[in-house]
Design a protein around this motif. Structure first.
Motif, PDB file in Angstrom:
ATOM      1  N   PHE A 131       7.747   0.911  -9.041  1.00  0.00           N
ATOM      2  CA  PHE A 131       7.064   0.293  -7.903  1.00  0.00           C
ATOM      3  C   PHE A 131       7.970  -0.729  -7.220  1.00  0.00           C
ATOM      4  O   PHE A 131       8.067  -0.763  -5.983  1.00  0.00           O
ATOM      5  CB  PHE A 131       5.761  -0.376  -8.367  1.00  0.00           C
TER       6      PHE A 131
ATOM      7  N   THR B 162       0.825  -1.214   0.000  1.00  0.00           N
ATOM      8  CA  THR B 162       0.000   0.000   0.000  1.00  0.00           C
ATOM      9  C   THR B 162       0.855   1.259   0.000  1.00  0.00           C
ATOM     10  O   THR B 162       0.627   2.192  -0.788  1.00  0.00           O
ATOM     11  CB  THR B 162      -0.916   0.021   1.249  1.00  0.00           C
ATOM     12  N   LYS B 163       1.869   1.277   0.853  1.00  0.00           N
ATOM     13  CA  LYS B 163       2.735   2.459   0.906  1.00  0.00           C
ATOM     14  C   LYS B 163       3.506   2.635  -0.398  1.00  0.00           C
ATOM     15  O   LYS B 163       3.654   3.771  -0.896  1.00  0.00           O
ATOM     16  CB  LYS B 163       3.711   2.334   2.081  1.00  0.00           C
TER      17      LYS B 163
ATOM     18  N   LEU C 214       2.564   1.687  -3.382  1.00  0.00           N
ATOM     19  CA  LEU C 214       1.628   2.164  -4.414  1.00  0.00           C
ATOM     20  C   LEU C 214       1.339   3.651  -4.251  1.00  0.00           C
ATOM     21  O   LEU C 214       1.295   4.402  -5.235  1.00  0.00           O
ATOM     22  CB  LEU C 214       0.322   1.375  -4.335  1.00  0.00           C
ATOM     23  N   LEU C 215       1.161   4.087  -3.008  1.00  0.00           N
ATOM     24  CA  LEU C 215       0.897   5.515  -2.768  1.00  0.00           C
ATOM     25  C   LEU C 215       2.088   6.372  -3.190  1.00  0.00           C
ATOM     26  O   LEU C 215       1.924   7.434  -3.793  1.00  0.00           O
ATOM     27  CB  LEU C 215       0.571   5.744  -1.285  1.00  0.00           C
ATOM     28  N   LEU C 216       3.299   5.893  -2.882  1.00  0.00           N
ATOM     29  CA  LEU C 216       4.489   6.642  -3.261  1.00  0.00           C
ATOM     30  C   LEU C 216       4.733   6.599  -4.772  1.00  0.00           C
ATOM     31  O   LEU C 216       5.339   7.514  -5.342  1.00  0.00           O
ATOM     32  CB  LEU C 216       5.716   6.084  -2.531  1.00  0.00           C
TER      33      LEU C 216
ATOM     34  N   LEU D 145       2.297   6.560  -7.003  1.00  0.00           N
ATOM     35  CA  LEU D 145       1.202   7.233  -7.708  1.00  0.00           C
ATOM     36  C   LEU D 145       1.637   8.540  -8.388  1.00  0.00           C
ATOM     37  O   LEU D 145       1.300   8.762  -9.564  1.00  0.00           O
ATOM     38  CB  LEU D 145       0.042   7.491  -6.730  1.00  0.00           C
TER      39      LEU D 145
ATOM     40  N   ASN E  49       6.592   1.958 -14.808  1.00  0.00           N
ATOM     41  CA  ASN E  49       5.993   2.117 -13.483  1.00  0.00           C
ATOM     42  C   ASN E  49       6.086   0.838 -12.648  1.00  0.00           C
ATOM     43  O   ASN E  49       6.107   0.906 -11.418  1.00  0.00           O
ATOM     44  CB  ASN E  49       4.544   2.593 -13.614  1.00  0.00           C
TER      45      ASN E  49
ATOM     46  N   TYR F 183       8.987  -0.987  -3.419  1.00  0.00           N
ATOM     47  CA  TYR F 183       8.487  -2.125  -2.642  1.00  0.00           C
ATOM     48  C   TYR F 183       9.632  -3.019  -2.163  1.00  0.00           C
ATOM     49  O   TYR F 183       9.678  -3.430  -0.996  1.00  0.00           O
ATOM     50  CB  TYR F 183       7.499  -2.908  -3.500  1.00  0.00           C
TER      51      TYR F 183
END
Length: 377
Positions: free
Chosen positions: A48, A4-5, A7-9, A11, A44, A52
């Motif tokens: 990611f 989740t973190k 993916l947010l970073l 975005l 991307n 990650y």
């Protein structure tokens, strides 16, 4: 890092890369649309995974090598499309129709300062890879990344980077440290001869990448000898030695631009530091550094040599996590994860800014090759 973190970073990068790759417009042509989608997903996914998995060079290298291969495919195809050949004629040379290459920037700036003359046979503005546009890109990237340009932006660097990763262990394990000064000698000699002769001598006599881009049409014995030198240097410095040493030997031992760009690390905000309290002196960072920027002397000082390209390979491979990206002027005890993110965003954006178009164009040409048998658009 959690999914989740990450993916947010990631975005913001997704939004920025979409705008850059699409230029704000969805292409109607199916081939261009496919190339856009593939490139967007590919870059991307890389970014990611960097977030990650918390590895930099491991994923940077995949994109960097892909970029170099796509550049060669795209550039050669475009030359054949425009001229019918990779060779540039004497007539086109006189008309200044040669794309400007960042490697000759120091060999252009020094004669310019001394003689007020641009010695490269390219156009100043208004064409593909004009001198002015390339200088603006170089200045921006230099201020942001210093010699990180060589690790994240050089459209040739991915070739010797790729060949250096073929074997898991080097066959030649030791390179005499005296060779580390060779690129500075190449810079000095080619800068002086360029200023004296008012011609980019490295470009004319020593550039191995002429082999996979463009070369002067062979019309004389002199040009024939130059062509043989280009091919020999490419086979030796870009293919053979990287395979044998697991080092980027063209970049680390011969490139005058790399030597010149090293000095910009002095004015650049980012660097690699070593936490001396955590480091166990295993010397793994010295072994894996692709351009000889880690030595026992620099380890004792807690940093790399000023030739560092900030690829992150030493950071990825440190078994104790003692190496980390750092922002100059900030606390050495600050968050390594935050420092890394502050570097990663501009470095990755720079890479996509100059690589995105080449990757898309190469995909379009490969699709056309598969469907029609020709890569010419």
């Amino acid at each position: 890092m959690s999914v989740t973190k990450a993916l947010l970073l990631a975005l913001p990068m997704m939004l920025l890369t979409f705008m850059m790759l699409s230029a704000g417009k969805i292409p109607a042509d199916p081939k261009r649309l496919i190339a856009l989608v593939i490139t967007f997903i590919f870059v991307n996914t890389i970014f990611f995974l960097m977030l990650y998995r918390e590895k930099t060079d491991k994923y940077r290298a995949v994109l960097f090598i892909t970029y170099a291969v796509c550049f060669v495919i795209s550039f050669i195809s475009e030359l054949i499309e425009i001229r019918g050949s990779m060779a540039i004629s004497q007539e086109n040379l006189l008309l200044c129709k040669t794309p400007f290459c960042h490697i000759v920037i120091p060999l252009t700036i020094i004669p310019l300062a001394l003689s007020k003359t641009i010695i490269f046979p390219g156009t100043m503005i208004g064409s593909f890879a004009s001198i002015a546009s390339m200088l603006i890109i170089w200045i921006g990237a230099t201020l942001a990344l210093g010699r990180g340009f060589c690790g994240w932006g050089c459209f040739f660097g991915g070739l010797d980077d790729g060949f250096s990763r073929i074997f898991r262990k080097p066959i030649i394990k030791h390179v005499n440290p005296k060779w580390h000064y060779l690129p500075f000698a190449v810079l000095l000699v080619t800068a002086l001869t360029s200023a004296m002769l008012l011609t980019p001598t490295y470009c004319e006599w020593l550039c191995p990448y002429k082999t996979v881009t463009e070369y002067v049409e062979v019309t004389s014995t002199k040009i024939f000898i130059q062509t043989i030198i280009f091919v020999a240097l490419f086979l030796g410095l870009v293919i053979a030695l990287p395979i044998l040493t697991r080092k980027r030997t063209q970049c680390g031992l011969f490139c005058p631009f790399g030597a010149f760009q090293s000095f910009t690390n002095k004015i650049n905000p980012f660097e690699i530091r070593i936490n001396q309290e955590v480091c166990v002196k295993c010397k793994r960072c010295i072994q894996v550094c692709p351009i000889f920027s880690m030595t026992e002397e620099t380890m004792e000082k807690g940093k790399t040599r000023f030739t560092c390209i900030k690829c992150g390979k030493c950071v990825d491979n440190c078994p104790k996590g003692a190496l980390y990206f750092h922002v100059k002027g900030t606390s050495l005890t600050g968050s390594a994860a935050t420092y890394r993110l502050l570097f990663l965003y501009p470095a990755f954006l720079f890479l996509i800014t100059i690589a995105g178009g080449n990757i898309q164009d190469a995909i379009i040409r490969i699709i056309k090759l598969i469907t029609t048998g020709s890569m010419i658009l």
